[in-house]
Design a protein around this motif. Structure first.
Motif, mmCIF file in Angstrom:
data_model
loop_
_atom_site.group_PDB
_atom_site.id
_atom_site.type_symbol
_atom_site.label_atom_id
_atom_site.label_comp_id
_atom_site.label_asym_id
_atom_site.label_seq_id
_atom_site.Cartn_x
_atom_site.Cartn_y
_atom_site.Cartn_z
ATOM 1 N N ARG A 465 0.347 6.901 -5.655
ATOM 2 C CA ARG A 465 0.718 6.694 -4.251
ATOM 3 C C ARG A 465 0.966 8.047 -3.616
ATOM 4 N N PRO A 466 0.768 8.154 -2.321
ATOM 5 C CA PRO A 466 0.987 9.431 -1.663
ATOM 6 C C PRO A 466 2.384 9.972 -1.947
ATOM 7 N N GLY A 467 2.424 11.250 -2.185
ATOM 8 C CA GLY A 467 3.707 11.883 -2.479
ATOM 9 C C GLY A 467 3.830 12.282 -3.941
ATOM 10 N N ILE A 468 3.014 11.660 -4.795
ATOM 11 C CA ILE A 468 3.094 11.955 -6.231
ATOM 12 C C ILE A 468 2.266 13.199 -6.534
ATOM 13 N N GLN A 469 2.890 14.162 -7.220
ATOM 14 C CA GLN A 469 2.196 15.402 -7.551
ATOM 15 C C GLN A 469 1.026 15.103 -8.489
ATOM 16 N N GLY A 471 -1.400 13.190 -8.121
ATOM 17 C CA GLY A 471 -1.976 11.847 -8.045
ATOM 18 C C GLY A 471 -2.813 11.647 -6.802
ATOM 19 N N ARG A 472 -3.213 12.746 -6.208
ATOM 20 C CA ARG A 472 -3.911 12.702 -4.936
ATOM 21 C C ARG A 472 -5.205 11.889 -5.029
#
Lengths: 639, 315
Positions: A465-469, A471-472
């Motif tokens: 999910r957006p925000g996860i390092q 995990g883009r």
């Protein structure tokens, strides 16, 4: 032995408070250990049009309503005689014809009404001076001259009077009324109790109520049951499941669920957003799902018609949601906004362009609603697809006792997650369509970076999910490659279609059988009834009556509509002696669905499409008809 | 806004490696560069940026940016971005789409999103045509105009997006020009930094279908004095910023000035038309659910909430 049961009805113009009276009575019965099934019929109108609320109570489980009532409280002339006198095409004919023999009619003596001309002179009529009683109650607190301002208390007067008829303990009701008016409004509560009491005494003093044949006693012992409405249970299921965002656009009969959630959003930290339309509602929920929260929406047919592109969007982008509760009402188009129909099954199964996976389930009662909505959030996240829970006006609005509300399957399952702490171990090897050769190192079987749409063995790509390092990802409503970039390549198209559609088989295997369908009753029945959704209770109540006559009938309740348990359902039907499909729609949508899924064609279909749910009596008559080989459409007895 | 990464980020860090399939000379390139320059200028961590786009040529933009990217539906980008923003207020949310997407099929969302004043940025690639479907008139093309791709003149008039944004309630309203990426980047950076809903209407050329509003036209190559058909508001002493947001009269005056400027034609003003710091949708949410101020929805433990009190109330 006379059973301890009763049907009580109140009718009046919308805005006259029939809901309040009926619900007070229902609660007073529930608290005293009786079971309650109450349902309302109302117009799409704010004030003035006819509505009625019926409350069926008794010692035994009640899961449906009866045609006839024992007590009728009429707040206006139309409740008695219908609207034929002021409409070119009568909507209904009043409720006198629905009274059981010897039943009682309480009505405002100010109404210009002559019982001898009513067509049912044998009924017991109790004209009560509603306004005089209100005035008297007000006089006790020195407000006698304000009676017209308190005209709305007529409903309470009617309730109080009816209690005297059925000999129900007044104090049980008085306590509930007080509970409804708390704090600053407690004075109004006392006023209502007083008016009800005066009406109660008036009937005792002025009529021979003792001889009234329909009485009601409190239950043998008070039970700790809850008395809930369907939309409340739906909302509570969402809270329990961890729903973080609910979006909605006002529409009958779905709005109540969202308003209930909004009322509790502060204490539960759930965000409720009223959107500009249903397209916005669904898309906001899809955006929030992708962002990692459990999101949901609720709507009815016309709103769902707008939402459909969002379903396709959620499905092709493998959003872990949203959960959509679709409260069916009479269609098509605006149709019958406040009335019952099971008319959206096929639409919910095929809501948008193309082939895409989604789950559709149709709980049959409030306990199943609670479980299925809770589970829906797990399914949405584990299989990364939207889930539609089919409800309807009847399930939304019924007010009924529930012995115990609990979840059989109560685990929270968020599915496969990319946590960011390590690279995913999935095998990202996928067909190289040429377009994906963008130097990111995938396509050679060695995973060097996170791929949101990695082609895994089971088709489920761990989600970030957006925000996860680290995990883009990208995501698109176009066909796409494992990166989430657009592709029109043949191999990738085929691989991605198979990946997505293949998830349905996983769902089918994972959902417990008892959440897919139930065969109620013995296997060797002379007749197998097939039905779904909110007719469940009516079918069960009807079978109980017919079984007592020695009939052998079973009931296949279909619940999970997609993926459909085709093998099991087909087997049951092929082994059945005789099958009839009973639905509250015109064409027999479940029967059509079953034919498509199983190849088994149910020819005998009994349909009701007048916007009113089956009563127990109508259902029994329909089943008797089916036993005799007659399958005509049913038109409601209660008009 | 998210925390800056320790290493200095450059424009390259915001470029994805995907091959770009826009037409050569497309104005989208200028906007893409403008976005990437703005992100670098603000040193935003790519993992803390979520880009949302509609459908059309401009819709492909997130694919070319190294950040979380969502290429959504035609006209629905604003609701999707709104849902995303509400779920995680710790992220920078940028939505973008074409003029048909935002002012035509998505006009209802354009208006209603402005009413919310959610803290996010919306960029509209405004090139007067529907490019991907081969050049039909978009909602910003004026009545009577006809590009080479149109069989007939535009039969209906164009809308004024700046005036519409003012009326809807956007609290930062600007216009940029795609072929001046540096100025465009400055405007986008200001829009991102603005607390509230920011609209940047970016005038953009479509070299393939729009032969009316070309690079040469904007540059005034056909004019005797070859003077640009654009001017920068700030260079002519215009200041659209509301100094005292608690003063309704000043707000109305600044809005009126912005609307008046938005009807100027030849030269067309670019720059910031209007700016006001007013309570955001998030501020209103925090009033209702204070815990959300420190913990975004996505970080909250919402599971197995205790619903006993609700059930008890039903006894």
């Amino acid at each position: 032995m006379q059973k301890n049961q009763l049907t009580w009805m109140i009718g009046g113009p919308q805005g006259s408070g029939i809901n309040a009276s009926a619900e007070v009575f229902a609660k007073a019965c529930s608290r005293a250990g009786l079971r309650v099934y109450a349902n309302i019929e109302y117009h799409s109108n704010i004030m003035g049009k006819h509505s009625f609320y019926r409350v069926r109570v008794g010692d035994e489980d009640v899961r449906s309503y009866r045609d006839n009532t024992d007590i009728l409280v009429a707040l206006d002339h139309e409740t008695l005689a219908g609207d034929g006198d002021h409409r070119r095409w009568a909507t209904h004919f009043g409720h006198l014809h629905q009274l059981n023999e010897g039943g009682g009619v309480i009505y405002d003596s100010e109404i210009d009404f002559d019982p001898s001309q009513s067509g049912r002179p044998e009924l017991r009529f109790y004209p009560v001076p509603f306004m005089e009683i209100i005035k008297k109650a007000l006089e006790e607190v020195g407000k006698g001259e304000q009676a017209r301002r308190y005209e709305v208390m007529k409903n309470t007067v009617g309730l109080g009077a009816s209690l005297a008829l059925c000999d129900y303990p007044f104090d049980l009701v008085g306590e509930v009324i007080r509970g409804q008016f708390k704090g600053k409004r407690s004075e109004v509560g006392e006023l209502n109790v007083r008016a009800a009491r005066l009406a109660f005494d008036h009937v005792r003093d002025n009529f021979d109520a003792d001889g009234f044949p329909y009485t009601l006693k409190p239950g043998p012992e008070p039970k700790a049951r809850i008395l809930a409405k369907g939309y409340e249970i739906a909302a509570i299921a969402k809270l329990k499941a961890g729903c973080a965002l609910q979006t909605y656009y006002p529409i009958s009969p779905a709005t109540d669920e969202s308003v209930f959630l909004e009322k509790h959003q502060r204490e539960y930290g759930l965000l409720v957003v009223q959107c500009e339309d249903e397209i916005s509602s669904i898309n906001m929920a899809v955006g929030a799902s992708h962002m990692g929260v459990r999101a949901s929406t609720a709507t009815s047919g016309p709103g769902f018609a707008l939402m459909v592109e969002g379903i396709g969007f959620a499905s092709i982008t493998e959003a872990p949601g949203p959960v959509l509760v679709l409260y069916q009402r009479g269609g098509p188009s605006t149709g019958l906004p406040t009335r019952q129909e099971q008319g959206d099954l096929l639409f919910a199964l095929h809501p948008a362009q193309g082939d895409f996976p989604h789950i559709v389930t149709a709980p049959g009662d409030l306990r199943e609603t609670y479980q299925d909505i809770f589970s829906a959030f797990n399914w949405a996240e584990r299989y990364q697809l939207p889930v539609i829970v089919l409800s309807d006006k009847k399930l939304a609005a019924i007010y009924t006792t529930i012995d115990k509300l609990e979840l059989k399957y109560d685990q929270i399952d968020r599915g496969a997650l990319f946590t960011g702490s390590e690279w995913t171990s999935v095998d990202a090897k996928g067909p190289n369509d040429g377009h994906a050769a963008n130097g990111n190192g995938h396509g050679n079987g060695e995973l060097k970076e996170y791929l949101r749409y990695a082609l895994t063995k089971d088709g489920i790509s761990p989600r970030s999910r957006p925000g996860i390092q680290g995990g883009r990802f990208w995501s698109t409503t176009d066909e796409h490659d494992p990166d989430g970039h657009i592709t029109e390549g043949v191999e990738m198209r085929v691989a991605m279609m198979r990946k997505r559609m293949g998830k349905l088989a996983l769902v089918a295997k994972a959902i417990p059988q008892d959440q897919q369908f139930t065969l109620h009753g013995a296997a060797d029945a002379e007749l197998t009834i097939v039905a779904w959704g909110s007719t469940k209770g009516t079918v069960l109540d009807s079978i109980k009556v017919l079984e007592a006559e020695g009939k052998k009938i079973n009931f296949l309740q279909c619940r999970l509509m997609r993926p459909f348990p085709a093998q099991a359902v087909g087997d049951i039907l092929r082994n059945a002696k005789r099958v009839v499909c009973i639905e509250e729609n015109y064409s027999g949508q479940l029967a059509t669905h079953i034919a498509a899924e199983t190849g088994f064609l149910i020819k005998d279909r009994i349909n009701k499409f007048d916007g009113r749910p089956f009563s127990e009596d109508e259902m029994i008559a329909a089943i008797r008809g089916a036993l005799a080989g007659k399958t005509e459409a049913v038109v409601t007895n209660v008009r | 806004m998210s925390v800056s990464a320790p290493v200095k980020l450059t424009i390259k860090d915001y470029k994805s490696e995907l091959h770009n399939d826009w037409c050569p000379g497309c104005g989208d390139f200028g906007i893409l560069t403008g976005i990437q320059m703005a992100l670098a200028q603000l040193q935003l961590d790519p993992d803390k940026v979520a880009m949302f786009s509609g459908i059309g040529c401009s819709g492909k933009t997130p694919h070319y940016i190294n950040a979380y990217g969502f290429h959504t539906l035609h006209g629905r980008v604003l609701p999707v971005a709104t849902g995303g923003r509400l779920a995680n207020t710790a992220l920078t949310v940028i939505a973008l789409g074409g003029d048909g997407d935002g002012y035509g099929i998505g006009a209802g969302y354009f208006v209603n999103t402005g009413r919310r004043n959610l803290d996010f940025t919306y960029l509209v690639h405004n090139n007067n045509v529907y490019g991907l479907t081969k050049g039909q008139a978009s909602p910003t093309l004026s009545k009577g105009k006809r590009t080479k791709s149109m069989p007939e003149q535009a039969i209906q008039d164009g809308i004024n997006p700046i005036a519409m944004a003012v009326a809807a309630g956007y609290t930062f309203i600007a216009r940029a020009y795609a072929l001046d990426p540096k100025h465009c980047a400055q405007i986008i950076a200001r829009a991102i930094q603005h607390k509230g809903s920011a609209l940047v209407d970016v005038l953009q050329t479509c070299p393939t279908y729009n032969d009316l509003y070309t690079k040469e036209w904007y540059e005034g190559a056909d004019l005797p004095e070859k003077k640009s058909r654009l001017y920068k508001l700030e260079e002519r002493g215009y200041d659209g910023k509301v100094q005292d947001p608690s003063d309704p009269e000043e707000i109305v005056a600044k809005k009126a000035a912005a609307v008046a400027r938005s009807y100027e034609r030849e030269p067309i003003p670019i720059g910031v038309y209007y700016e006001a710091l007013l309570p955001t949708y998030e501020d209103e949410i925090y009033k209702r659910i204070p815990s959300l101020k420190d913990t975004p929805l996505v970080e909250m433990d919402t599971f197995h909430r205790d619903v006993t009190p609700l059930l008890e109330a039903m006894r």
